[in-house]
Every structure is written in C-alpha cells, then in structure tokens.
Enzyme design. Structure first.
Site, PDB file in Angstrom:
ATOM      1  N   ASP A   1       0.846  -1.203   0.000  1.00 56.32           N
ATOM      2  CA  ASP A   1       0.000   0.000   0.000  1.00 56.32           C
ATOM      3  C   ASP A   1       0.881   1.253   0.000  1.00 56.32           C
ATOM      4  O   ASP A   1       0.668   2.188  -0.771  1.00 56.32           O
ATOM      5  CB  ASP A   1      -0.897   0.035   1.243  1.00 56.32           C
ATOM      6  CG  ASP A   1      -1.952  -1.059   1.266  1.00 56.32           C
ATOM      7  OD1 ASP A   1      -3.115  -0.755   0.983  1.00 56.32           O
ATOM      8  OD2 ASP A   1      -1.609  -2.204   1.581  1.00 56.32           O
TER       9      ASP A   1
ATOM     10  N   GLU B   1      -5.285   7.416   0.164  1.00 58.63           N
ATOM     11  CA  GLU B   1      -5.782   6.753   1.366  1.00 58.63           C
ATOM     12  C   GLU B   1      -4.750   6.715   2.489  1.00 58.63           C
ATOM     13  O   GLU B   1      -5.095   6.783   3.661  1.00 58.63           O
ATOM     14  CB  GLU B   1      -6.228   5.317   1.051  1.00 58.63           C
ATOM     15  CG  GLU B   1      -6.789   4.629   2.290  1.00 58.63           C
ATOM     16  CD  GLU B   1      -7.375   3.255   2.017  1.00 58.63           C
ATOM     17  OE1 GLU B   1      -8.083   2.758   2.908  1.00 58.63           O
ATOM     18  OE2 GLU B   1      -7.120   2.689   0.954  1.00 58.63           O
TER      19      GLU B   1
ATOM     20  N   ASP C   1      -6.338   5.246  -4.577  1.00 52.28           N
ATOM     21  CA  ASP C   1      -6.273   4.162  -3.601  1.00 52.28           C
ATOM     22  C   ASP C   1      -5.140   3.256  -4.059  1.00 52.28           C
ATOM     23  O   ASP C   1      -5.255   2.596  -5.092  1.00 52.28           O
ATOM     24  CB  ASP C   1      -7.593   3.395  -3.523  1.00 52.28           C
ATOM     25  CG  ASP C   1      -7.679   2.526  -2.273  1.00 52.28           C
ATOM     26  OD1 ASP C   1      -6.606   2.152  -1.748  1.00 52.28           O
ATOM     27  OD2 ASP C   1      -8.792   2.228  -1.823  1.00 52.28           O
TER      28      ASP C   1
ATOM     29  N   ILE D   1      -3.889   0.473  -2.923  1.00 50.78           N
ATOM     30  CA  ILE D   1      -4.429  -0.895  -3.022  1.00 50.78           C
ATOM     31  C   ILE D   1      -5.861  -0.838  -2.519  1.00 50.78           C
ATOM     32  O   ILE D   1      -6.110  -0.730  -1.323  1.00 50.78           O
ATOM     33  CB  ILE D   1      -3.635  -1.926  -2.198  1.00 50.78           C
ATOM     34  CG1 ILE D   1      -2.224  -2.107  -2.753  1.00 50.78           C
ATOM     35  CG2 ILE D   1      -4.361  -3.270  -2.216  1.00 50.78           C
ATOM     36  CD1 ILE D   1      -1.421  -3.194  -2.047  1.00 50.78           C
ATOM     37  N   ASP D   2      -6.791  -0.882  -3.440  1.00 49.67           N
ATOM     38  CA  ASP D   2      -8.200  -0.969  -3.081  1.00 49.67           C
ATOM     39  C   ASP D   2      -8.519  -2.451  -2.921  1.00 49.67           C
ATOM     40  O   ASP D   2      -8.401  -3.218  -3.877  1.00 49.67           O
ATOM     41  CB  ASP D   2      -9.049  -0.333  -4.182  1.00 49.67           C
ATOM     42  CG  ASP D   2     -10.527  -0.377  -3.854  1.00 49.67           C
ATOM     43  OD1 ASP D   2     -10.869  -0.294  -2.666  1.00 49.67           O
ATOM     44  OD2 ASP D   2     -11.339  -0.510  -4.790  1.00 49.67           O
TER      45      ASP D   2
ATOM     46  N   THR E   1      -7.389  -4.321   0.243  1.00 51.31           N
ATOM     47  CA  THR E   1      -6.189  -4.878   0.871  1.00 51.31           C
ATOM     48  C   THR E   1      -6.424  -6.298   1.367  1.00 51.31           C
ATOM     49  O   THR E   1      -5.533  -7.150   1.293  1.00 51.31           O
ATOM     50  CB  THR E   1      -5.717  -3.969   2.026  1.00 51.31           C
ATOM     51  OG1 THR E   1      -5.440  -2.662   1.503  1.00 51.31           O
ATOM     52  CG2 THR E   1      -4.456  -4.512   2.675  1.00 51.31           C
TER      53      THR E   1
ATOM     54  N   ASP F   1     -12.468   5.155  -3.171  1.00 49.31           N
ATOM     55  CA  ASP F   1     -12.990   3.802  -3.394  1.00 49.31           C
ATOM     56  C   ASP F   1     -13.934   3.714  -4.592  1.00 49.31           C
ATOM     57  O   ASP F   1     -14.393   2.613  -4.931  1.00 49.31           O
ATOM     58  CB  ASP F   1     -13.744   3.312  -2.147  1.00 49.31           C
ATOM     59  CG  ASP F   1     -12.818   2.979  -0.997  1.00 49.31           C
ATOM     60  OD1 ASP F   1     -11.674   2.569  -1.261  1.00 49.31           O
ATOM     61  OD2 ASP F   1     -13.231   3.127   0.167  1.00 49.31           O
TER      62      ASP F   1
END
Length: 322
Positions: A44, A67, A120, A122-123, A125, A265
């Site tokens: 991330d 994020e 994001d 890593i949308d 996780t 998101d």
C-alpha cells in the site's frame, strides 16, 4: 480540453504500482494495522509513493488525496518496514531514499480542490492479502466531475483468459481495456440490454461492507436470479464496464446505516463504467459527489449498472425498500 498527458501519467503510474504490488504479494506479505484497525501492507505504502511521485512531477500544482499517510512509518519502531518499502520502490526508482519515499507517500495528504487527484494504492487490501482481487485506482477530478480514471486489476481474468487487466477512461472519450502485462487498448462496453440470460451482479466479499441480503433481494426483483459473484475492490466496476456483470450493489450495512463511502474507493471505477455506457448513482439515484470532502457525505449506498436496468433498480428501492 484534452487530458492525454493526465491519462498517460496515470496509466504509467498504475502499471508501475501494480508491478510493485505483485512483487510484494509474491513474497506473501504480512499486514500491519492502522489506527482504524484496517489492514495495511508495505505494498500500500510503496504503491502510493510511486503514484504520488509520478503525479507530483508531472502536475506539481495538483493536490493528491490518497488513502495512506506516512505518519506511522516515521516512528522508529517501523524502521524495518520502511526499509522494505524503500527497497521495493528502488526496483522501479533506483535512486529513491527512505526520506523521499516518506515524502512521496505524504504527497497524498492533499485536500479536495477545484482540480485534484484521488487514489487508492491498493483498493481491497484484504483481497490482496488472500491472493484474490484488488485494484490500483487513480482518478482526476475537476469541478466535481471525474475527468480521467485508471484501474489496474492484477488478479482479474477477463475475456480471453489472461489474468491482469488495465481499465482506462477519459470523460467523453469512452472506456478502454488492455492486458496489464502489455498490449493495445481496446474499447469496452457494458452488457447489452438484450443479453438478459447472462445478467448477473457483483458485490463485496466482506459481509460487513454492505447489506448482502438486501442486495440479493434487489437483484432478484429486477430479474437477476444467478447467485452473486463476490469480489474485493473496484475490480467490480471493471467487471460491469467490460460486460462480465450487469449490476454492482453496495448498500449500507444495517449495523452502520450512517456510513459514507470514501471518494478514492469509487472515483476511478465510476468513470470507467460511465464511459463504457453504464450508470453510477447512489441508492436514491443521486450522482456520486466528489466535490466536497474525502467522504461522499451527500450519498448513501452505491448502484452501478449497465444503465438499462438502473431505473428498475431505483424503483425497487422506492417501492419496496424505503
């Protein structure tokens, strides 16, 4: 106005970030815990660093709303994790230092403005950690309207069987997709209204993220009888955009009725679906609002469809699910 440069920067950043994420994932990463108890990994942070560096170099005046932030990583106890993150970033940016990585991550601490980027890194996780679906999501917003969206979905298998897809959309120019490993962008469209026998819907894997029983009832009410396909992340938007699914529902959980969605998101996925011919609103038919804050405070729930069935879905809410 042409957004060609913005599109290319976002594409290159998303591909680079996805490469970093896949390198981390191959090593079976462990998760850290953020202050809100949600998981975060070194991928991330590394992904956000790579993306923010690319955006800040190309568009130094544009705020970035991401994020993650580097506050936790600046603590002495996190030195080992910071070193790991820096080493992964160095595979892409050879002269990167730990201090630069921290600063690049914090470049994502901008605020919503007349023109800004949201990302994001890593949308999904949890999907990333279980070797399932996740997405790297980048979007440019101007005057509240999404102008560019890029989604890298490394674990998504699309038509042709190849795993890994990149979705790209520019407002007014349609949506495109290409293999994440490389290739030509090709235009995509949502599932046609006449393909009723193949209608299906997607929803989140995590039951806590939405009201799955209500979503199932809505889908059946509009004639979708197949079981839902559950997947993490904005890969669900990609599935609707390229015709793999007809409907994506994210209705508030009864346990958290006042929850509001984060802009990062949904922004990239929303423009990809809209430019592929679909429609995205909240559960009351109101367009998603990306102009006010990191939360979509004036929207409740999310409805994503091929467009043809959208009004029927909203009618179900009005008539049967007040």
């Amino acid at each position: 106005m042409s957004y060609e440069q913005e599109k290319q920067v976002a594409i290159e950043a998303a591909i680079a970030a996805a490469k970093l994420c896949e390198r981390v994932r191959a090593a079976i990463p462990a998760a850290m815990e953020k202050s809100d108890k949600s998981p975060v990994t070194i991928a991330d942070y590394g992904s956000q660093a790579v993306i923010c560096k690319a955006i800040s170099e190309a568009f130094p005046d544009d705020p970035v709303v991401g994020e993650e932030d580097a506050a936790q990583l600046r603590e002495p106890a996190m030195a080992e994790n910071l070193t790991k993150i820096t080493n992964y970033v160095k595979e892409l940016i050879a002269d990167a230092t730990s201090e630069q990585v921290l600063d690049w991550i914090d470049r994502g601490n901008g605020t919503v403005a007349p023109r800004y980027w949201t990302l994001d890194p890593i949308d999904g996780t949890k999907g990333f950690l279980r070797q399932d679906q996740y997405a790297v999501a980048i979007a440019l917003v101007e005057a509240g309207d999404i102008k560019v969206g890029v989604l890298a979905c490394p674990a998504l298998s699309v038509e042709g069987g190849e795993t890994g897809a990149l979705f790209v959309a520019v407002r007014g120019e349609g949506a495109q997709m290409m293999p994440l490993a490389g290739g030509e962008l090709r235009s995509i469209q949502v599932m046609s209204a006449g393909n009723v026998s193949n209608f299906c819907f997607v929803e989140s894997v995590e039951a806590a993220h939405s009201d799955q029983s209500r979503q199932d009832a809505v889908a059946k009410a509009v004639g979708i009888n197949a079981p839902s396909v559950r997947m993490d992340s904005q890969a669900k938007y990609g599935a609707v955009a390229c015709g793999m699914a007809t409907l994506y529902l994210r209705l508030p959980s009864p346990k958290t009725p006042d929850y509001r969605e984060n802009i990062w998101d949904h922004a990239a996925g929303a423009i990809v679906v809209e430019e592929a011919g679909g429609r995205v609103t909240d559960m009351y038919g109101i367009p998603l609002n990306f102009s006010e804050s990191t939360k979509m405070v004036n929207n409740q729930g999310v409805v994503v469809s091929n467009g043809a069935i959208h009004d029927a879905v909203l009618e179900v809410f009005r008539e049967k699910m007040p």
